[in-house]
Structures are given as C-alpha cells and as structure tokens.
Design a protein around this motif. Structure first.
Motif, PDB file in Angstrom:
ATOM      1  N   MET A   1       0.891  -1.298   0.053  1.00 28.37           N
ATOM      2  CA  MET A   1      -0.127  -0.004  -0.036  1.00 28.37           C
ATOM      3  C   MET A   1       0.988   1.208   0.026  1.00 28.37           C
ATOM      4  SD  MET A   1      -2.936  -0.905   2.793  1.00 28.37           S
ATOM      5  CE  MET A   1      -3.548  -2.595   2.653  1.00 28.37           C
TER       6      MET A   1
ATOM      7  N   ASP B   1      -1.161   4.530  -1.792  1.00 30.31           N
ATOM      8  CA  ASP B   1      -2.404   4.407  -1.139  1.00 30.31           C
ATOM      9  C   ASP B   1      -2.188   4.865   0.408  1.00 30.31           C
ATOM     10  OD1 ASP B   1      -5.024   4.073  -0.726  1.00 30.31           O
ATOM     11  OD2 ASP B   1      -4.973   2.001  -1.463  1.00 30.31           O
TER      12      ASP B   1
ATOM     13  N   ARG C   1      -5.536   4.645   2.778  1.00 28.07           N
ATOM     14  CA  ARG C   1      -5.673   3.120   3.379  1.00 28.07           C
ATOM     15  C   ARG C   1      -4.537   2.769   4.222  1.00 28.07           C
ATOM     16  NH1 ARG C   1      -7.488  -1.362  -1.236  1.00 28.07           N
ATOM     17  NH2 ARG C   1      -9.289   0.125  -0.929  1.00 28.07           N
TER      18      ARG C   1
END
Length: 504
Positions: free
Chosen positions: A293, A298, A301
C-alpha cells in the motif's frame, strides 16, 4: 491474483500454527532437558543462544534491506533490477555467513572465562558454541534463497519452515539425549533443519516463479551494495539496541547472580516470549501488504489499516498480559515439577512489558514499512545502554524483579516515548495508538488487584479457574475499549461468514 486479505489470513494462520508448535516444543523440551542435564547445563545452553544472537548482528541488516527493496520491484521479476538485487544480496550473505562462523569459532575459546563458566563445563561450552555459531553462519549464507518470500506475501512459508525446524530439532534433541550426548544434543539438533530448510525454500520459490527467468538476472552492482548497506546500517543500529534490551538479561544474571538465576529467568519468561509472538504475528503478517500500500501511494488506506493493526495487537497483548498474571507462576511450578521458583511480582512486570513491547514493535516497524529507519534507528540502542547501566546493580541487589523493573521503566521512558513522537511524521494521527495503550494498561491493572487478593489459592486453581476468568474478563474489556466499532463490526461479519460455511 491472491488478495492481500487472503495472504494476511494465510500468513496469520501459519504464524499461529508456528506458535502452537513452539509451545509444544518448549513444553516438551524444557522438562526433557532439565531431566537429562540439570539447571546449570540448561543455563549454559540459554547463554550460548544469546551469544549467537549477538553474532547474528553481523548480518548488518542485509536481510531486511533485500526483502524490503524486493517489494519495490516484485511486479516484474524479469526486470534486471530485481535479479541484480538478489545476486547482490547473495554475495553479501555468503561473505557475512563466513564472517559469522569465523567470529563465532574464535569467540568460543574466550567465552567461558568472560562469562565465569565453571571450569568443569568450560570445554563443553566452547565446543557447543563452535557448532551453533557455525550453523548460524551457514543459515545466513543461504538467506538469499528465501528473500522473495516476504515481498510476495508468502510469510506462511517462512512460518511453516520455522515449525519444521522445531519438529526436526526436537526429534534430534531427544535422540541425542537418549544416546548420552548431553549438552551437545542441543547443538546437533539444529543440523537437520540447517540442511533441509534451504533446499525446501529454493524449491518453493522456484516453482512459484519468484526467481527471474534465465537471461534476466542482471548482475551485482556497486550502487545496489550501497543502497542495501545504507538501509542495513539503520537495521543494525536497531538490532544492536534490541539485543541489549531483549537478550542481555541472562548474561547479566549469570554474571552478577549465578547460572541458576539465569536458568530460572530463561524458563520463567517462556510464556512472555510466546505472548510477544502471539500479539506480534498481527504486524508481521500484515507488513508485506501494508508495504505494498505504501509503495503504491495508497496513504489513506495505509493509515487506516495500520491503526487497525495496532488496535488488534493491543487487544491480543492485553489477553496475554492477563494470562501471565493469572497463570505464569503456576505454569512454571507445574511445568518444572517445582524445580524452578517464580513469583507474582515478576509476572506483573512481565505483563506490563508485554503490552509496551508489542505496541512499540508496531511503531518502530512502521518506519521499516516506509523504507526509512533513520528516525528510529538509535532508539533501542539508547534504551539498551541505559538498561545495561541500571540493570547490573538492580539485579545484584534485587535479582530478577529488579532486572524486570528496570527493563519496564526504560522501555516506557525511552522507546515508547521516542517512537510515538517519531510516528507523527508518517501517520495522520497517533491518538489511536495512545488510546489503545492506555486502555490496555488500565484493563490489566484493573484485573491485577482482585487476583492479588486471591493469591492464597493453590497453583492448580489459578491455572484452571483464575487464568481463564481473567483472560475472559480482559477480552470483554478489550472488545469494548480497545477495538474500534469498525473492527468489531468487521470481525462479527467475518465470523458469521465462517460459521455459515461450517454449518451449511
């Protein structure tokens, strides 16, 4: 393509299976060793393992660096950068393994005098050190074979090999004792796994496509050496400090008290170590997915998932702390048939230390996920230096309780404070981590008081009645005060799906 959730669950399941195997191994091997060897020789083995742990520092953080950087290139294994990274790591691992073996063998001849080993045990202690440090060097030299497993979120394989190692070690250990090899049985017990595990690792990675195809391996490069050692240097600082913090107690006790105290500490903290493993499996199993991630940008998240990981880790650490307070002393007494004596004060300190170390492990690990350990690289070393200075007089005057008290105080005052402050540079908010820690300590303290009142109860009662009661109470408190509503809802939903599959 396998989802991150599937990889996490698979890795977590394998991790907990590995803990179960470790519990079975420990439960069987310690009484077996005490029966054949006695406390002094068992203390020598525990001391030998800690010395080997310090020699492994010569890994210089290369293992962590190679695994972390593979995650940056794993989407295309035939990219020359991926193969070059594996080859560069292989060369470094081979050199380091050789150095560890040479340094270990050389140090083995000075160790008995340095650690005040009784003269009648000195030769055996030296020989055992020679064997286990040579095996450690071989293990390091072959690490590149399994380097891709972490990046590809196949830590279940690593856990499985760990379980395999314990099973083969126990079989060899039992055989060695039966043949009358004494303390040498511990050393030779590691030989089967040292040979078989690298072969199994290679076959799994090769069949899974984790190695580049022929002609796409690239070549070792100087910039990669520098990149690996730059990250590895920070890992070394952390590993050195971690060794001082977590692996010096037996050395200190054997030096300032005696080998019996060292053996008592090694046995009395077994459940504590298992508690760390139990709670720590959450961040270990989620680390590859969290890294993916972060690498892909990201961040929203990433922040949410990391906060959830910390909350679940705190919850499990609280259960472990409750179990330590309620049952550790009784378990040690029954486990060793009264040969080893432990006390409730030590259990209370271990409970607090369990919660603190599990949380700080998440916070310091955060910087490994981000690929930059510099903000936290010296934290453990600072704590370790302070711990060594304070623990020697504390252990000499107050024994194990003094040692644990210093450990708990220095960990809170140094590592917990500094890692929490540094985490603010990556996370959007550190408030969830603080609230989780407060809730964990409060629940444990709340349960500690009524248990102290009932300490008149015989030990078997504390195991079969008080321990389940306290752990259940901790679970209820943790469910409402540590886990967030989102986590509770998700757990209930997933539990419902599992039950539906089982009964329909």
């Amino acid at each position: 393509m396998t989802s991150r959730t599937h990889n996490f669950i698979r890795g977590l399941g394998a991790g907990y299976l590995a803990i179960a195997v470790n519990i079975a191994y420990t439960a069987a091997s310690v009484p077996l060793a005490l029966h054949y060897l006695g406390k002094e020789q068992f203390g020598l083995w525990a001391l030998a393992l800690q010395i080997t742990g310090y020699l492994i520092l010569l890994d210089l953080g290369v293992s962590s660096a190679v695994s972390r950087f593979i995650a940056d290139h794993k989407d295309d294994v035939n990219n020359s950068s991926y193969g070059s990274l594996l080859l560069t790591g292989a060369i470094v691992f081979a050199i380091q393994g050789l150095l560890i073996a040479i340094a270990g063998v050389a140090f083995s001849f000075f160790a008995p005098a340095l650690f005040a080993v009784p003269e009648h045990f000195a030769t055996d202690f030296t020989n055992v050190l020679v064997i286990i440090t040579s095996l450690a060097g071989l293990s390091v030299a072959l690490r590149t074979l399994g380097a891709p497993l972490w990046a590809f979120q196949r830590i279940d394989v690593s856990y499985g090999l760990g379980s395999f190692t314990l099973l083969t070690s126990f079989a060899a250990l039992w055989g060695g004792f039966h043949l009358g090899w004494g303390i040498y049985s511990f050393a030779f017990a590691g030989i089967p796994a040292a040979i078989l595990c690298p072969i199994i690792t290679f076959l799994i990675c090769w069949k899974s496509g984790f190695y580049p195809s022929t002609g796409h391996w690239g070549r070792p490069t100087l910039p990669l050496f520098r990149k690996i050692f730059s990250f590895g240097q920070d890992v070394v600082w952390m590993a050195m400090g971690s060794q001082l913090v977590n692996a010096s107690q037996i050395m200190i006790l054997s030096r300032v008290v005696d080998l019996n105290a060292a053996a008592t500490f090694a046995i009395g903290t077994k459940l504590f170590t298992m508690g760390q493993q139990f709670a720590g499996r959450i961040i270990e199993s989620s680390a590859p997915g969290l890294t993916e991630m972060f690498v892909r940008g990201d961040k929203a998240r990433f922040n949410l998932r990391f906060s959830n990981v910390v909350a679940v880790t705190s919850f499990l650490a609280t259960l472990g702390a409750a179990g330590l307070v309620a049952g550790n002393t009784a378990v040690v007494t029954l486990w060793t048939s009264g040969v080893v004596h432990w006390n409730l004060a030590s259990d209370a300190l271990l409970a607090g230390l369990l919660i603190a170390t599990c949380l700080t492990r998440c916070l310091t690990g955060l910087f490994g996920l981000a690929g930059n350990l510099r903000p936290v690289r010296h934290i453990y070393l600072i704590e370790g230096c302070i711990f060594i200075v304070l623990s020697i007089p504390a252990a000499s005057h107050f024994g194990t309780v003094g040692l644990l008290l210093v450990s708990f105080a220095t960990h809170l005052g140094v590592t917990a404070f500094l890692s929490l402050r540094a985490s603010a540079s990556i996370l959007s908010s550190v408030k969830p981590m603080v609230l989780s820690a407060i809730a964990s300590f409060f629940i444990t303290l709340t349960l500690l008081f009524p248990f102290w009142i009932t300490t008149f109860a015989p030990h078997p009662i504390s195991i079969f009645f008080m321990a389940p009661l306290m752990v259940s109470s901790a679970a209820v408190g943790g469910w409402f005060f540590i886990l967030t509503p989102t986590i509770r809802s998700d757990l209930l939903c997933r539990s419902g799906k599992i039950l539906t599959r089982i009964f329909h």
